[in-house]
Design a protein around this motif. Structure first.
Motif, PDB file in Angstrom:
ATOM      1  N   LEU A  49       0.829  -1.208   0.000  1.00 28.49           N
ATOM      2  CA  LEU A  49       0.000   0.000   0.000  1.00 28.49           C
ATOM      3  C   LEU A  49       0.863   1.257   0.000  1.00 28.49           C
ATOM      4  O   LEU A  49       0.529   2.260  -0.647  1.00 28.49           O
ATOM      5  CB  LEU A  49      -0.927  -0.017   1.215  1.00 28.49           C
ATOM      6  CG  LEU A  49      -2.021  -1.090   1.194  1.00 28.49           C
ATOM      7  CD1 LEU A  49      -2.763  -1.126   2.532  1.00 28.49           C
ATOM      8  CD2 LEU A  49      -3.008  -0.832   0.062  1.00 28.49           C
ATOM      9  N   HIS A  50       1.975   1.199   0.717  1.00 26.33           N
ATOM     10  CA  HIS A  50       2.913   2.336   0.743  1.00 26.33           C
ATOM     11  C   HIS A  50       3.485   2.578  -0.663  1.00 26.33           C
ATOM     12  O   HIS A  50       3.538   3.721  -1.133  1.00 26.33           O
ATOM     13  CB  HIS A  50       4.032   2.028   1.729  1.00 26.33           C
ATOM     14  CG  HIS A  50       4.831   3.229   2.134  1.00 26.33           C
ATOM     15  ND1 HIS A  50       4.674   3.859   3.352  1.00 26.33           N
ATOM     16  CD2 HIS A  50       5.800   3.919   1.485  1.00 26.33           C
ATOM     17  CE1 HIS A  50       5.507   4.887   3.430  1.00 26.33           C
ATOM     18  NE2 HIS A  50       6.209   4.934   2.317  1.00 26.33           N
ATOM     19  N   ALA A  51       3.888   1.488  -1.318  1.00 20.52           N
ATOM     20  CA  ALA A  51       4.409   1.614  -2.688  1.00 20.52           C
ATOM     21  C   ALA A  51       3.336   2.142  -3.635  1.00 20.52           C
ATOM     22  O   ALA A  51       3.629   2.920  -4.552  1.00 20.52           O
ATOM     23  CB  ALA A  51       4.927   0.260  -3.172  1.00 20.52           C
ATOM     24  N   GLY A  52       2.080   1.737  -3.406  1.00 22.74           N
ATOM     25  CA  GLY A  52       0.995   2.241  -4.246  1.00 22.74           C
ATOM     26  C   GLY A  52       0.814   3.744  -4.093  1.00 22.74           C
ATOM     27  O   GLY A  52       0.565   4.455  -5.084  1.00 22.74           O
ATOM     28  N   LEU A  53       0.935   4.255  -2.863  1.00 16.23           N
ATOM     29  CA  LEU A  53       0.858   5.704  -2.652  1.00 16.23           C
ATOM     30  C   LEU A  53       1.973   6.421  -3.402  1.00 16.23           C
ATOM     31  O   LEU A  53       1.752   7.475  -4.016  1.00 16.23           O
ATOM     32  CB  LEU A  53       0.953   6.014  -1.156  1.00 16.23           C
ATOM     33  CG  LEU A  53      -0.284   5.782  -0.292  1.00 16.23           C
ATOM     34  CD1 LEU A  53       0.043   6.067   1.175  1.00 16.23           C
ATOM     35  CD2 LEU A  53      -1.440   6.659  -0.747  1.00 16.23           C
ATOM     36  N   ALA A 175      12.474  12.617  -6.504  1.00 18.62           N
ATOM     37  CA  ALA A 175      11.067  12.754  -6.119  1.00 18.62           C
ATOM     38  C   ALA A 175      10.525  11.444  -5.558  1.00 18.62           C
ATOM     39  O   ALA A 175       9.736  11.447  -4.600  1.00 18.62           O
ATOM     40  CB  ALA A 175      10.245  13.190  -7.330  1.00 18.62           C
ATOM     41  N   ALA A 176      10.942  10.319  -6.128  1.00 22.70           N
ATOM     42  CA  ALA A 176      10.458   9.017  -5.647  1.00 22.70           C
ATOM     43  C   ALA A 176      10.944   8.747  -4.223  1.00 22.70           C
ATOM     44  O   ALA A 176      10.181   8.288  -3.369  1.00 22.70           O
ATOM     45  CB  ALA A 176      10.931   7.917  -6.595  1.00 22.70           C
ATOM     46  N   VAL A 177      12.216   9.025  -3.971  1.00 27.08           N
ATOM     47  CA  VAL A 177      12.753   8.814  -2.619  1.00 27.08           C
ATOM     48  C   VAL A 177      12.052   9.728  -1.621  1.00 27.08           C
ATOM     49  O   VAL A 177      11.695   9.318  -0.503  1.00 27.08           O
ATOM     50  CB  VAL A 177      14.272   9.052  -2.611  1.00 27.08           C
ATOM     51  CG1 VAL A 177      14.823   8.978  -1.194  1.00 27.08           C
ATOM     52  CG2 VAL A 177      14.973   8.027  -3.504  1.00 27.08           C
ATOM     53  N   LEU A 178      11.830  10.980  -2.033  1.00 26.19           N
ATOM     54  CA  LEU A 178      11.123  11.927  -1.166  1.00 26.19           C
ATOM     55  C   LEU A 178       9.702  11.443  -0.886  1.00 26.19           C
ATOM     56  O   LEU A 178       9.198  11.547   0.241  1.00 26.19           O
ATOM     57  CB  LEU A 178      11.095  13.298  -1.831  1.00 26.19           C
ATOM     58  CG  LEU A 178      10.605  14.486  -0.994  1.00 26.19           C
ATOM     59  CD1 LEU A 178      11.521  14.732   0.185  1.00 26.19           C
ATOM     60  CD2 LEU A 178      10.523  15.732  -1.869  1.00 26.19           C
ATOM     61  N   ALA A 179       9.048  10.894  -1.918  1.00 34.42           N
ATOM     62  CA  ALA A 179       7.671  10.414  -1.749  1.00 34.42           C
ATOM     63  C   ALA A 179       7.615   9.212  -0.811  1.00 34.42           C
ATOM     64  O   ALA A 179       6.678   9.080  -0.028  1.00 34.42           O
ATOM     65  CB  ALA A 179       7.081  10.055  -3.111  1.00 34.42           C
ATOM     66  N   VAL A 180       8.606   8.324  -0.879  1.00 38.38           N
ATOM     67  CA  VAL A 180       8.631   7.164   0.031  1.00 38.38           C
ATOM     68  C   VAL A 180       8.698   7.630   1.482  1.00 38.38           C
ATOM     69  O   VAL A 180       7.973   7.132   2.356  1.00 38.38           O
ATOM     70  CB  VAL A 180       9.827   6.252  -0.288  1.00 38.38           C
ATOM     71  CG1 VAL A 180       9.978   5.183   0.794  1.00 38.38           C
ATOM     72  CG2 VAL A 180       9.637   5.585  -1.638  1.00 38.38           C
ATOM     73  N   ALA A 181       9.554   8.608   1.742  1.00 31.72           N
ATOM     74  CA  ALA A 181       9.698   9.092   3.118  1.00 31.72           C
ATOM     75  C   ALA A 181       8.458   9.848   3.570  1.00 31.72           C
ATOM     76  O   ALA A 181       8.009   9.706   4.716  1.00 31.72           O
ATOM     77  CB  ALA A 181      10.936   9.982   3.215  1.00 31.72           C
ATOM     78  N   THR A 182       7.888  10.649   2.663  1.00 30.65           N
ATOM     79  CA  THR A 182       6.748  11.491   3.045  1.00 30.65           C
ATOM     80  C   THR A 182       5.457  10.701   3.144  1.00 30.65           C
ATOM     81  O   THR A 182       4.545  11.088   3.883  1.00 30.65           O
ATOM     82  CB  THR A 182       6.594  12.636   2.026  1.00 30.65           C
ATOM     83  OG1 THR A 182       7.855  13.294   1.861  1.00 30.65           O
ATOM     84  CG2 THR A 182       5.570  13.657   2.497  1.00 30.65           C
ATOM     85  N   MET A 220      12.725   0.901   2.290  1.00 29.42           N
ATOM     86  CA  MET A 220      12.055   1.097   0.998  1.00 29.42           C
ATOM     87  C   MET A 220      12.652   2.291   0.260  1.00 29.42           C
ATOM     88  O   MET A 220      12.817   2.249  -0.975  1.00 29.42           O
ATOM     89  CB  MET A 220      10.556   1.287   1.191  1.00 29.42           C
ATOM     90  CG  MET A 220       9.794   1.484  -0.120  1.00 29.42           C
ATOM     91  SD  MET A 220       8.011   1.566   0.054  1.00 29.42           S
ATOM     92  CE  MET A 220       7.626  -0.168   0.324  1.00 29.42           C
ATOM     93  N   ALA A 221      12.992   3.357   0.983  1.00 30.28           N
ATOM     94  CA  ALA A 221      13.605   4.517   0.327  1.00 30.28           C
ATOM     95  C   ALA A 221      14.957   4.142  -0.287  1.00 30.28           C
ATOM     96  O   ALA A 221      15.261   4.519  -1.426  1.00 30.28           O
ATOM     97  CB  ALA A 221      13.779   5.647   1.347  1.00 30.28           C
ATOM     98  N   PHE A 222      15.766   3.374   0.441  1.00 30.00           N
ATOM     99  CA  PHE A 222      17.049   2.924  -0.107  1.00 30.00           C
ATOM    100  C   PHE A 222      16.831   2.024  -1.321  1.00 30.00           C
ATOM    101  O   PHE A 222      17.572   2.098  -2.314  1.00 30.00           O
ATOM    102  CB  PHE A 222      17.839   2.174   0.965  1.00 30.00           C
ATOM    103  CG  PHE A 222      18.546   3.070   1.932  1.00 30.00           C
ATOM    104  CD1 PHE A 222      19.506   3.975   1.496  1.00 30.00           C
ATOM    105  CD2 PHE A 222      18.258   3.024   3.283  1.00 30.00           C
ATOM    106  CE1 PHE A 222      20.157   4.814   2.388  1.00 30.00           C
ATOM    107  CE2 PHE A 222      18.897   3.866   4.184  1.00 30.00           C
ATOM    108  CZ  PHE A 222      19.848   4.763   3.742  1.00 30.00           C
ATOM    109  N   ALA A 223      15.824   1.151  -1.261  1.00 31.92           N
ATOM    110  CA  ALA A 223      15.561   0.229  -2.366  1.00 31.92           C
ATOM    111  C   ALA A 223      15.135   0.982  -3.621  1.00 31.92           C
ATOM    112  O   ALA A 223      15.616   0.703  -4.731  1.00 31.92           O
ATOM    113  CB  ALA A 223      14.484  -0.782  -1.953  1.00 31.92           C
TER     114      ALA A 223
END
Length: 250
Positions: A49-53, A175-182, A220-223
């Motif tokens: 679900l996190h990855a979907g967001l 942007a993707a890494v930022l989105a994972v954290a946010t 997940m952010a590192f991945a």
């Protein structure tokens, strides 16, 4: 793809699988906690679900950011560039919790306010990467493309965007890494994600749950960063331009 690119993903998968069995270890670390492992929802489900967001916010952010970047770099579009940069900067300056608080009365609880906050946050890196990448395209390449009869649209698609692909992809990765954290903040609005154990841990005074959600979010952010870095083509723009020019009509 090298093992270094796959290692963070392997660690994330291993952590998701191993956390439910680490109750004794977390109990030793946090003996005051009665339930040391978060079990209200599965970690695999929360990770998906996190990855979907993240994906759901990155796609509109890419369309908006690249579209504004293209519009802002057209001749005579100085005002557009200033306005787009100011709007995106303002959207990122507002804390994501504040964006969610503003959005909830209008769209309700759940994933939607989290997606709105993530789009606001992810657009600025893409926009600035697009403007910066397009600004570095050599004028000689554009003149040569015009000289062989390419239309402005063809020049953009066949010359400018391929030459700017590297910086734009770097912006998408940031942007993707930022989105994972946010995205973890989305749990405040009721969105199921890896922030859910963090918020539940804070509400119930359970630091073990906070650690579990934070560790998985970080992995997940590192991945994502490692996978996108490995997948991004390097310096492929010149080759694409040569192909486009050679395929153009005389």
């Amino acid at each position: 793809m090298t093992w270094r690119a796959l290692l963070p993903t392997a660690l994330l998968v291993a952590a998701v699988a191993a956390l439910p069995a680490l109750g004794p270890a977390f109990h030793a670390l946090f003996p005051e906690v009665a339930d040391p492992v978060y079990r209200r929802e599965g970690f695999a489900t929360l990770a998906l679900l996190h990855a979907g967001l993240v994906v759901g916010s990155l796609l509109p952010a890419a369309v908006i950011g690249i579209g504004l970047g293209v519009a802002a770099t057209r001749p005579g579009a100085r005002e557009v560039r200033v306005l787009a940069d100011a709007l995106a900067g303002f959207a990122q300056a507002v804390p994501p919790v504040a964006v969610i608080a503003i959005a909830v009365p209008a769209v309700g609880f759940g994933a939607t306010p989290a997606l709105i906050a993530l789009v606001c946050y992810a657009t600025l890196p893409v926009l600035r990467a697009a403007m910066g990448g397009l600004a570095t395209v050599p004028p000689e390449a554009i003149d040569a493309a015009r000289g062989i009869g390419l239309t402005p649209r063809q020049v953009l698609l066949r010359v400018e965007l391929p030459l700017a692909a590297g910086p734009i992809l770097d912006g998408l990765r940031a942007a993707a890494v930022l989105a994972v954290a946010t995205a973890a903040v989305g749990a405040v609005a009721g969105a199921s994600c890896l922030g859910t154990p963090i918020i539940a841990g804070l509400v119930n005074g359970n630091p073990a749950w906070v650690v579990q959600g934070a560790v998985l979010t970080g992995l997940m952010a590192f991945a994502v960063d490692a996978l996108l870095s490995a997948a991004a083509p390097r310096r492929a723009g010149a080759g694409r331009v040569r192909q486009a020019v050679s395929a153009a009509p005389p």
